[in-house]
Design an enzyme around this catalytic site. Structure first.
Site, PDB file in Angstrom:
ATOM      1  N   CYS A   1     -26.519  34.931  19.508  1.00 54.33           N
ATOM      2  CA  CYS A   1     -26.553  34.237  20.630  1.00 54.33           C
ATOM      3  C   CYS A   1     -25.834  35.333  21.470  1.00 54.33           C
ATOM      4  CB  CYS A   1     -25.820  32.903  20.909  1.00 54.33           C
ATOM      5  SG  CYS A   1     -24.023  33.018  20.337  1.00 54.33           S
TER       6      CYS A   1
ATOM      7  N   ASN B   1     -21.508  34.547  20.449  1.00 50.39           N
ATOM      8  CA  ASN B   1     -21.021  34.603  18.987  1.00 50.39           C
ATOM      9  C   ASN B   1     -19.644  33.881  18.735  1.00 50.39           C
ATOM     10  OD1 ASN B   1     -20.306  36.696  16.124  1.00 50.39           O
ATOM     11  ND2 ASN B   1     -21.596  34.785  16.252  1.00 50.39           N
TER      12      ASN B   1
ATOM     13  N   CYS C   1     -20.112  30.141  20.131  1.00 47.43           N
ATOM     14  CA  CYS C   1     -20.674  28.753  20.269  1.00 47.43           C
ATOM     15  C   CYS C   1     -21.695  28.415  19.616  1.00 47.43           C
ATOM     16  CB  CYS C   1     -20.840  28.502  21.752  1.00 47.43           C
ATOM     17  SG  CYS C   1     -19.310  28.652  22.885  1.00 47.43           S
ATOM     18  N   ARG C   2     -22.927  29.053  20.039  1.00 47.57           N
ATOM     19  CA  ARG C   2     -24.199  28.537  19.383  1.00 47.57           C
ATOM     20  C   ARG C   2     -24.472  29.084  18.141  1.00 47.57           C
ATOM     21  NH1 ARG C   2     -27.694  30.180  24.512  1.00 47.57           N
ATOM     22  NH2 ARG C   2     -25.983  31.713  24.449  1.00 47.57           N
ATOM     23  N   SER C   3     -24.347  30.668  17.937  1.00 43.76           N
ATOM     24  CA  SER C   3     -24.830  31.137  16.627  1.00 43.76           C
ATOM     25  C   SER C   3     -23.987  31.081  15.619  1.00 43.76           C
ATOM     26  CB  SER C   3     -25.241  32.430  17.029  1.00 43.76           C
ATOM     27  OG  SER C   3     -23.991  33.429  17.255  1.00 43.76           O
TER      28      SER C   3
ATOM     29  N   ASP D   1     -26.758  27.237  26.570  1.00 46.06           N
ATOM     30  CA  ASP D   1     -25.467  27.761  26.443  1.00 46.06           C
ATOM     31  C   ASP D   1     -24.552  26.579  27.031  1.00 46.06           C
ATOM     32  OD1 ASP D   1     -23.387  29.121  26.455  1.00 46.06           O
ATOM     33  OD2 ASP D   1     -23.776  30.696  27.974  1.00 46.06           O
TER      34      ASP D   1
HETATM   35  P1  4NP Z   1     -22.597  31.605  22.874  1.00 45.04           P
HETATM   36  O1  4NP Z   1     -21.795  30.963  24.403  1.00 45.04           O
HETATM   37  O2  4NP Z   1     -23.461  32.417  23.373  1.00 45.04           O
HETATM   38  O3  4NP Z   1     -23.095  30.453  22.467  1.00 45.04           O
HETATM   39  O4  4NP Z   1     -21.467  32.070  22.127  1.00 45.04           O
HETATM   40  C1  4NP Z   1     -21.054  31.865  25.308  1.00 45.04           C
HETATM   41  C2  4NP Z   1     -19.718  32.342  25.041  1.00 45.04           C
HETATM   42  C3  4NP Z   1     -19.058  33.101  25.771  1.00 45.04           C
HETATM   43  C4  4NP Z   1     -19.756  33.487  27.005  1.00 45.04           C
HETATM   44  C5  4NP Z   1     -21.289  33.038  27.353  1.00 45.04           C
HETATM   45  C6  4NP Z   1     -21.828  32.241  26.589  1.00 45.04           C
HETATM   46  N1  4NP Z   1     -19.180  34.292  27.887  1.00 45.04           N
HETATM   47  O5  4NP Z   1     -19.554  34.521  28.989  1.00 45.04           O
HETATM   48  O6  4NP Z   1     -18.032  34.955  27.637  1.00 45.04           O
END
Ligand code: 4NP
Length: 163
Positions: A17, A20, A22-24, A132
């Site tokens: 994702c 790294n 939240c989703r992955s 997201d």
């Molecule tokens: P992820 O979520 O891609 O599912 O881990 C996010 C975590 C952090 C950010 C964006 C999405 N960020 O912009 O810091």
């Protein structure tokens, strides 16, 4: 490539994702659980296309939803995806279309890893992103868990059947 007791090459799956955190990591945890349930050996990891959270544990809201379903992901640490991953893993699975496009752009020409979008594995959800949840509330993480679980289950079924 390592082999299963049942034989056939042991699959190695990388979920990707943006951050790294939240989703992955949730997809990684859900897939580990599904593979274990299905009884096949698999290497699983997750990574991000961005490096803002490198070395950090998953977002506390992601940890909380995983815990609610009996999985501890507190020891996971964020890392960025790298070109070697395209040789180390047999399957690289993007959580959304931006992640997919980034992966496609960095994929070495001779790498054999199969690149896919997680929700493409779920009947009737082809082309869908796992949204997201980072800037939203707790409820978004529940949706993320439901999506990654559906994706992980479908992917595990496919790989388990192919083993
Ligand atoms: P992820 O979520 O891609 O599912 O881990 C996010 C975590 C952090 C950010 C964006 C999405 N960020 O912009 O810091």
């Amino acid at each position: 490539m390592e082999r299963n007791a049942q034989d056939g090459p042991r699959p190695a799956i990388l979920f990707v994702c943006l951050g790294n955190i939240c989703r992955s990591p949730l997809a990684e945890a859900a897939f580990r659980a599904e593979a274990e349930r299905a009884g096949f050996a698999v290497e699983v990891d997750s990574a991000g296309t961005g490096d803002w959270h490198r070395g950090e544990p998953p977002d506390r809201r992601a940890q909380a939803v995983a815990r609610r379903y009996g999985v501890d992901i507190g020891h996971y640490r964020a890392r960025m995806v790298r070109q070697e991953d395209f040789y180390r893993f047999s399957h690289i699975v993007a959580l959304d279309l931006d992640n997919y496009a980034e992966l496609e752009a960095m994929r070495p020409a001779d790498a054999r890893a199969e690149l896919s979008l997680l929700m493409d594995h779920v009947d009737g959800r082809r082309g869908e992103a796992v949204a997201d949840p980072y800037y939203g509330g707790e409820a978004g993480f529940q949706t993320t868990w439901a999506d990654v679980t559906a994706g992980a289950r479908a992917l595990a079924r496919r790989l388990g059947a192919a083993k």
